[in-house]
Design a protein around this motif. Structure first.
Motif, mmCIF file in Angstrom:
data_model
loop_
_atom_site.group_PDB
_atom_site.id
_atom_site.type_symbol
_atom_site.label_atom_id
_atom_site.label_comp_id
_atom_site.label_asym_id
_atom_site.label_seq_id
_atom_site.Cartn_x
_atom_site.Cartn_y
_atom_site.Cartn_z
ATOM 1 N N VAL A 1 0.823 -1.228 0.000
ATOM 2 C CA VAL A 1 0.000 0.000 0.000
ATOM 3 C C VAL A 1 0.854 1.275 0.000
ATOM 4 C CG1 VAL A 1 -1.816 1.270 1.253
ATOM 5 C CG2 VAL A 1 -1.876 -1.244 1.175
ATOM 6 N N LYS A 2 2.027 1.217 0.613
ATOM 7 C CA LYS A 2 2.906 2.382 0.765
ATOM 8 C C LYS A 2 2.152 3.576 1.372
ATOM 9 C CE LYS A 2 5.834 0.878 -3.080
ATOM 10 N NZ LYS A 2 5.048 -0.404 -3.254
ATOM 11 N N PRO A 3 1.659 3.421 2.598
ATOM 12 C CA PRO A 3 0.827 4.471 3.222
ATOM 13 C C PRO A 3 1.667 5.631 3.769
ATOM 14 C CG PRO A 3 1.178 2.696 4.785
ATOM 15 C CD PRO A 3 1.846 2.267 3.496
ATOM 16 N N ASP A 4 1.036 6.814 3.834
ATOM 17 C CA ASP A 4 1.650 7.948 4.535
ATOM 18 C C ASP A 4 1.199 7.957 5.994
ATOM 19 O OD1 ASP A 4 2.939 9.122 2.229
ATOM 20 O OD2 ASP A 4 0.909 9.554 1.529
ATOM 21 N N VAL A 5 -0.066 7.541 6.210
ATOM 22 C CA VAL A 5 -0.640 7.487 7.561
ATOM 23 C C VAL A 5 -1.308 6.125 7.704
ATOM 24 C CG1 VAL A 5 -2.370 8.501 9.112
ATOM 25 C CG2 VAL A 5 -1.049 9.985 7.574
ATOM 26 N N VAL A 6 -1.147 5.509 8.866
ATOM 27 C CA VAL A 6 -1.821 4.235 9.142
ATOM 28 C C VAL A 6 -2.740 4.453 10.342
ATOM 29 C CG1 VAL A 6 -1.523 1.785 9.706
ATOM 30 C CG2 VAL A 6 0.193 2.963 8.296
ATOM 31 N N ALA A 7 -4.051 4.258 10.147
ATOM 32 C CA ALA A 7 -5.020 4.519 11.212
ATOM 33 C C ALA A 7 -5.427 3.217 11.897
ATOM 34 C CB ALA A 7 -6.248 5.220 10.626
ATOM 35 N N PHE A 8 -5.479 3.249 13.216
ATOM 36 C CA PHE A 8 -5.906 2.096 14.006
ATOM 37 C C PHE A 8 -7.151 2.460 14.799
ATOM 38 C CE2 PHE A 8 -1.445 1.481 13.199
ATOM 39 C CZ PHE A 8 -1.352 0.125 12.936
ATOM 40 N N GLY A 9 -7.977 1.455 15.070
ATOM 41 C CA GLY A 9 -9.168 1.666 15.878
ATOM 42 C C GLY A 9 -8.830 1.720 17.361
ATOM 43 N N TYR A 10 -9.797 2.176 18.162
ATOM 44 C CA TYR A 10 -9.592 2.304 19.611
ATOM 45 C C TYR A 10 -9.271 0.942 20.240
ATOM 46 C CZ TYR A 10 -13.985 -0.013 20.542
ATOM 47 O OH TYR A 10 -14.968 -0.964 20.603
ATOM 48 N N ASP A 11 -9.737 -0.146 19.600
ATOM 49 C CA ASP A 11 -9.551 -1.484 20.168
ATOM 50 C C ASP A 11 -8.381 -2.221 19.499
ATOM 51 O OD1 ASP A 11 -10.699 -1.732 17.702
ATOM 52 O OD2 ASP A 11 -12.150 -3.274 18.276
ATOM 53 N N GLN A 12 -7.525 -1.461 18.821
ATOM 54 C CA GLN A 12 -6.417 -2.095 18.091
ATOM 55 C C GLN A 12 -5.059 -1.685 18.655
ATOM 56 O OE1 GLN A 12 -7.600 -0.965 14.015
ATOM 57 N NE2 GLN A 12 -8.025 -3.134 13.665
ATOM 58 N N GLU A 13 -5.009 -1.543 19.980
ATOM 59 C CA GLU A 13 -3.784 -1.102 20.634
ATOM 60 C C GLU A 13 -2.616 -2.054 20.356
ATOM 61 O OE1 GLU A 13 -4.425 -0.202 24.744
ATOM 62 O OE2 GLU A 13 -2.430 0.733 24.972
ATOM 63 N N SER A 14 -2.863 -3.357 20.444
ATOM 64 C CA SER A 14 -1.743 -4.291 20.277
ATOM 65 C C SER A 14 -1.294 -4.348 18.804
ATOM 66 C CB SER A 14 -2.085 -5.679 20.821
ATOM 67 O OG SER A 14 -2.920 -6.367 19.921
ATOM 68 N N TRP A 15 -2.258 -4.183 17.863
ATOM 69 C CA TRP A 15 -1.874 -4.088 16.449
ATOM 70 C C TRP A 15 -0.992 -2.865 16.223
ATOM 71 C CZ3 TRP A 15 -2.791 -7.801 12.875
ATOM 72 C CH2 TRP A 15 -3.800 -8.750 13.147
ATOM 73 N N MET A 16 -1.350 -1.761 16.873
ATOM 74 C CA MET A 16 -0.590 -0.523 16.697
ATOM 75 C C MET A 16 0.822 -0.680 17.272
ATOM 76 S SD MET A 16 -1.873 3.348 17.386
ATOM 77 C CE MET A 16 -0.744 4.735 17.504
ATOM 78 N N ARG A 17 0.932 -1.350 18.432
ATOM 79 C CA ARG A 17 2.258 -1.608 19.014
ATOM 80 C C ARG A 17 3.109 -2.424 18.055
ATOM 81 N NH1 ARG A 17 0.014 -2.371 24.227
ATOM 82 N NH2 ARG A 17 -0.234 -4.575 23.739
ATOM 83 N N ASP A 18 2.516 -3.481 17.467
ATOM 84 C CA ASP A 18 3.252 -4.321 16.506
ATOM 85 C C ASP A 18 3.698 -3.505 15.292
ATOM 86 O OD1 ASP A 18 2.860 -6.445 18.174
ATOM 87 O OD2 ASP A 18 1.307 -7.404 16.958
ATOM 88 N N PHE A 19 2.783 -2.601 14.849
ATOM 89 C CA PHE A 19 3.135 -1.747 13.711
ATOM 90 C C PHE A 19 4.320 -0.856 14.064
ATOM 91 C CE2 PHE A 19 2.872 2.484 11.789
ATOM 92 C CZ PHE A 19 3.097 2.149 10.458
#
Lengths: 133, 133
Positions: free
Chosen positions: A70-88
């Protein structure tokens, strides 16, 4: 509402690409499989106004794969995606990506909560409403 | 897909207005009430790309009321709305409306069937999928 906020997080003229989880990924992170299959969920998400494109993740899911695709500039996570965001954020550091991570807040006051909440409501009530027949 | 077809049925530059059933109307015509409340369903429908506006029907539902409010050129019905279409055609004759009625065919081959089908699937299976936990 969540997807509109995600689109706004990218600023003007943002192209919003939504990564829809594979059925196998849903089964890995939840107690049950998805109600709709992955292609049905992809079509449903892509039919929403804020969404420019909905794509399926890889199997197994990998931030390296999806960021490369995708080559994103911004990656948005949901309020319930804390652990996904940490992994990112870990992968971002390791891979030296420029993409910014943002977290979208919860919409508790909305009449539209989540399909999971609706399904849980049905299963809790366990019976068809009796006043309607 | 149904709403895209409905929009196409109006020709070029069609404005698609979707009438979302009131909870009380759903309870009247189905064995059970809706999973999502009427305002949630309205917001969800209005968030779909082909939809220009989603509005709630009157209580009780009346073709005279809604045709007076929307002033449609074409009225699209689903494959499972035969009796609604018959009622519309009777009212059309009585009221001498010009609006054309069209029926949209079923999309059986689609992976996205209907939320009701999905909910019925859950209720039939009665249990969470066991292979995912």
């Amino acid at each position: 509402m969540y997807l509109s906020e995600a689109k706004k997080a990218g600023g003007n003229d943002t192209r919003l690409v939504v990564v829809v989880a594979r059925d196998s990924t849903v089964r890995k992170v939840r107690k049950r499989g998805p109600v709709f299959g992955e292609e049905a969920r992809r079509i449903l998400v892509e039919s929403l106004k804020p969404v420019d494109e909905a794509i399926l993740g890889s199997e197994p899911f990998s931030f390296e794969e999806i960021v490369g695709r995708v080559k994103p500039d911004v990656v948005a996570f949901g309020y319930d995606q804390e652990s996904w965001m940490r992994d990112f954020l870990k992968a971002k550091k390791r891979m030296k990506w420029k993409a910014k991570a943002v977290r979208i807040k919860e919409f508790r006051s909305s009449p539209v909560h989540s399909s999971s909440a609706a399904v849980q409501k049905i299963l809790k009530e366990e019976a068809w409403r009796k006043d309607g027949g």
